[in-house]
Design an enzyme around this catalytic site. Structure first.
Site, mmCIF file in Angstrom:
data_model
loop_
_atom_site.group_PDB
_atom_site.id
_atom_site.type_symbol
_atom_site.label_atom_id
_atom_site.label_comp_id
_atom_site.label_asym_id
_atom_site.label_seq_id
_atom_site.Cartn_x
_atom_site.Cartn_y
_atom_site.Cartn_z
ATOM 1 N N GLY A 136 0.793 -1.239 0.000
ATOM 2 C CA GLY A 136 0.000 0.000 0.000
ATOM 3 C C GLY A 136 0.816 1.276 0.000
ATOM 4 N N LYS A 207 2.013 -10.162 -3.825
ATOM 5 C CA LYS A 207 2.944 -9.061 -3.536
ATOM 6 C C LYS A 207 4.381 -9.589 -3.493
ATOM 7 C CE LYS A 207 -0.721 -6.807 -0.939
ATOM 8 N NZ LYS A 207 -1.334 -6.703 0.389
HETATM 9 N N1 NAP Z 1 -8.461 -0.906 -0.925
HETATM 10 C C1 NAP Z 1 -7.192 -0.904 -0.573
HETATM 11 O O1 NAP Z 1 -6.848 -0.601 0.571
HETATM 12 C C2 NAP Z 1 -6.119 -1.274 -1.570
HETATM 13 C C3 NAP Z 1 -4.774 -1.248 -1.174
HETATM 14 C C4 NAP Z 1 -3.767 -1.545 -2.104
HETATM 15 C C5 NAP Z 1 -4.127 -1.888 -3.396
HETATM 16 N N2 NAP Z 1 -5.451 -1.939 -3.742
HETATM 17 C C6 NAP Z 1 -5.793 -2.308 -5.120
HETATM 18 O O2 NAP Z 1 -6.440 -1.206 -5.744
HETATM 19 C C7 NAP Z 1 -7.390 -1.666 -6.693
HETATM 20 C C8 NAP Z 1 -8.754 -1.057 -6.365
HETATM 21 O O3 NAP Z 1 -9.154 -1.469 -5.082
HETATM 22 P P1 NAP Z 1 -10.396 -0.798 -4.329
HETATM 23 O O4 NAP Z 1 -10.338 -1.311 -2.932
HETATM 24 O O5 NAP Z 1 -10.444 0.652 -4.570
HETATM 25 O O6 NAP Z 1 -11.628 -1.529 -5.094
HETATM 26 P P2 NAP Z 1 -13.154 -1.134 -5.056
HETATM 27 O O7 NAP Z 1 -13.471 -0.251 -3.917
HETATM 28 O O8 NAP Z 1 -13.921 -2.414 -5.202
HETATM 29 O O9 NAP Z 1 -13.353 -0.280 -6.401
HETATM 30 C C9 NAP Z 1 -13.329 -0.856 -7.671
HETATM 31 C C10 NAP Z 1 -13.815 0.185 -8.665
HETATM 32 O O10 NAP Z 1 -13.734 -0.381 -9.979
HETATM 33 C C11 NAP Z 1 -14.917 -0.059 -10.673
HETATM 34 N N3 NAP Z 1 -15.165 -1.066 -11.690
HETATM 35 C C12 NAP Z 1 -15.421 -2.385 -11.524
HETATM 36 N N4 NAP Z 1 -15.611 -2.988 -12.718
HETATM 37 C C13 NAP Z 1 -15.467 -2.015 -13.641
HETATM 38 C C14 NAP Z 1 -15.573 -1.975 -15.055
HETATM 39 N N5 NAP Z 1 -15.840 -3.084 -15.761
HETATM 40 N N6 NAP Z 1 -15.382 -0.803 -15.673
HETATM 41 C C15 NAP Z 1 -15.095 0.320 -15.000
HETATM 42 N N7 NAP Z 1 -14.986 0.350 -13.653
HETATM 43 C C16 NAP Z 1 -15.180 -0.797 -12.999
HETATM 44 C C17 NAP Z 1 -16.014 -0.012 -9.628
HETATM 45 O O11 NAP Z 1 -17.079 0.770 -10.110
HETATM 46 P P3 NAP Z 1 -18.406 1.117 -9.225
HETATM 47 O O12 NAP Z 1 -17.898 1.922 -8.063
HETATM 48 O O13 NAP Z 1 -19.265 1.902 -10.125
HETATM 49 O O14 NAP Z 1 -18.965 -0.217 -8.837
HETATM 50 C C18 NAP Z 1 -15.255 0.633 -8.462
HETATM 51 O O15 NAP Z 1 -15.350 2.032 -8.559
HETATM 52 C C19 NAP Z 1 -7.325 -3.197 -6.631
HETATM 53 O O16 NAP Z 1 -6.430 -3.690 -7.607
HETATM 54 C C20 NAP Z 1 -6.751 -3.471 -5.239
HETATM 55 O O17 NAP Z 1 -6.059 -4.720 -5.155
HETATM 56 C C21 NAP Z 1 -6.447 -1.636 -2.868
#
Ligand code: NAP
Length: 437
Positions: A136, A207
């Site tokens: 992160g 990772k």
């Molecule tokens: N969360 C963390 O703390 C964290 C930390 C490090 C890395 N990451 C990485 O960051 C990435 C995002 O994580 P997140 O937690 O932010 O996920 P999330 O909250 O589930 O958000 C995913 C987003 O992608 C959008 N989406 C899904 N399918 C889509 C499509 N076909 N076309 C366009 N948009 C689409 C969703 O749209 P809607 O909102 O409209 O449904 C949502 O806005 C992942 O790869 C994760 O492994 C996350």
């Protein structure tokens, strides 16, 4: 001043919405630091109506992230959708092929397609930045890729999953079971409804596979990782570890050995006095051991909207500061085409200390039989302790062994032998001990 850098954000969930908010709130400071404005010119998510907590009306909306990836409106494609295939992969590949820089937080995508995507980025002369994909907010990619030039890494290991570290920390602090702790973590939003991916080690493995490539200049080999999760860690293990001066952590470890490179994810005993043992709760840490520097430990928030956005924005700022025509450094520290094939060290040749907890019938000869199995396999013991078990299990005893350095093969053979001897009343528990400063 140079022209504004135009950013397209695909995915406006936890991380994407935070990135958009911070880019808005810190716009003036980022302009001062980068020498040009950074503007969000395009966005894409599934639901165009959902309130993202930030006004994105000035940005062009795309239903399809793949279309946005090649749109004339963007210089940088920021992928925050997630998943190792589907729209994330298609859009990142399209963006790189269209000559757009890419920033992603997606470890699953890089673990599977990282080398192929890096080859495209390097051919096209664009950046593929992924600081947020490992630990992160901790700037470990930059540290390994840029700040440690000339160092030869001998081992890299870390606490790479906040959910597991949170559970193990609470189990130790409050004496509660794994199941109770997991339920609480889910209630508090620290664990997913389906926690398998985190607690069985898959997230840590993704990772680790990226760190291994950076550390040893090898192709990413996420399917060649030995993996054990934390779901069978019990209070008995945590208490015994404490009595012996250890703490249990889920570590991802990549290490160069004579027979190849070890990549392993498993519960690990680290000395209670070591720095990594002090990393509690959802905090992550990465230790890097090199020939020149010695051991470096970075720790900090490994997840969460703002912490992850911090790393994503650092990556965007690097692109804003880069100058046209400037040759970018390779994605995984060495040119993707020159990454060496990964040579896997067999797990059975892993050398180290072991903690072995056995629940046995309380009868004469058992202790001697266990000691004999150890000796037969050339395992030298640092300590052997037996405790009576009170209550309903009064006819049983716990035997705890700590070995000096031995091999995985020897330990497995000894424990198989003890199991065959018929003295055990429960599954044996084996936890590897990791050297840590
Ligand atoms: N969360 C963390 O703390 C964290 C930390 C490090 C890395 N990451 C990485 O960051 C990435 C995002 O994580 P997140 O937690 O932010 O996920 P999330 O909250 O589930 O958000 C995913 C987003 O992608 C959008 N989406 C899904 N399918 C889509 C499509 N076909 N076309 C366009 N948009 C689409 C969703 O749209 P809607 O909102 O409209 O449904 C949502 O806005 C992942 O790869 C994760 O492994 C996350």
């Amino acid at each position: 001043m140079a022209e504004a850098l135009r950013v397209g954000i695909a995915g406006l969930g936890t991380v994407g919405a935070s990135v958009a908010r911070v880019l808005r709130d810190k716009a003036a400071e980022l302009t001062r630091q980068c020498g040009r404005d950074i503007v969000v010119s395009a966005v894409s998510a599934r639901d165009p109506k959902r309130d993202r907590g930030v006004d994105l009306n000035a940005a062009k909306w795309f239903d399809d992230p793949v279309k946005m990836a090649q749109a004339a409106e963007i210089d940088v494609f920021v992928e925050l959708i997630g998943g190792d295939e589907g729209p994330a992969f298609a859009a990142v590949k399209t963006a790189l092929e269209a000559g757009r820089h890419v920033v992603t937080a997606n470890k699953a995508l890089l673990a599977k397609h990282g080398v192929a995507l890096a080859e495209i980025a390097e051919k096209k002369g664009v950046l593929l930045n992924y600081e947020a994909a490992v630990a992160g907010g901790i700037p470990v990619i930059k540290t390994m890729r840029e700040a440690m030039a000339g160092n030869s890494v001998t081992r890299v290991f870390g606490i790479l999953n906040g959910t597991c570290n949170y559970i193990l920390t609470r189990m130790e602090a409050e004496g509660i079971s794994f199941d109770a702790c997991l339920k609480d973590a889910q209630r508090l939003g620290y664990a997913e409804a389906d926690p398998t991916f985190d607690i069985e080690g898959h997230d840590t493995a993704h990772k680790l596979s990226i760190l291994t490539s950076l550390a040893f200049g090898t192709k990413i080999a996420a399917n060649d990782i030995y993996m054990e999760g934390i779901s069978n860690i019990t209070q008995a293990d945590i208490r015994a570890a404490g009595d012996l001066g250890y703490r249990i952590k889920l570590l991802g470890v990549a290490q160069r050995t004579d027979s190849g490179i070890e990549q392993r994810v498993h519960p690990t005993m680290v000395p209670t006095a070591s720095v990594i043992a002090q990393v509690h709760g959802v905090i992550n840490a990465v230790a890097i051991e090199t020939d020149i520097l010695g051991e470096l430990l970075l720790s900090g928030p490994g997840a969460g909207g703002n912490a992850t956005a911090s790393a994503v924005i650092g990556d965007i700022a690097d692109i804003a500061k880069s100058r046209p025509g400037f040759q970018h450094g390779p994605v995984f520290g060495r040119p993707a085409r020159e990454l060496k094939p990964y040579k896997k060290a067999q797990m059975r040749s892993h050398a180290g200390g072991y903690f072995i907890r056995l629940t046995v019938h309380d009868r004469i000869g058992v202790f001697a039989a266990i000691a004999k199995r150890m000796a037969d396999n050339d395992i030298s013991l640092e300590s052997i302790v037996q405790h009576a078990i009170s209550g309903e299990a009064a006819a049983q005893k716990t035997v705890i062994l700590v070995t000096h350095e031995t091999t995985e093969a020897a330990v497995r053979k000894a424990v198989d032998g003890i199991t065959k001897d018929g003295h055990l009343t429960d599954k044996p528990q084996v936890i590897r001990i990791e050297r840590a400063g």
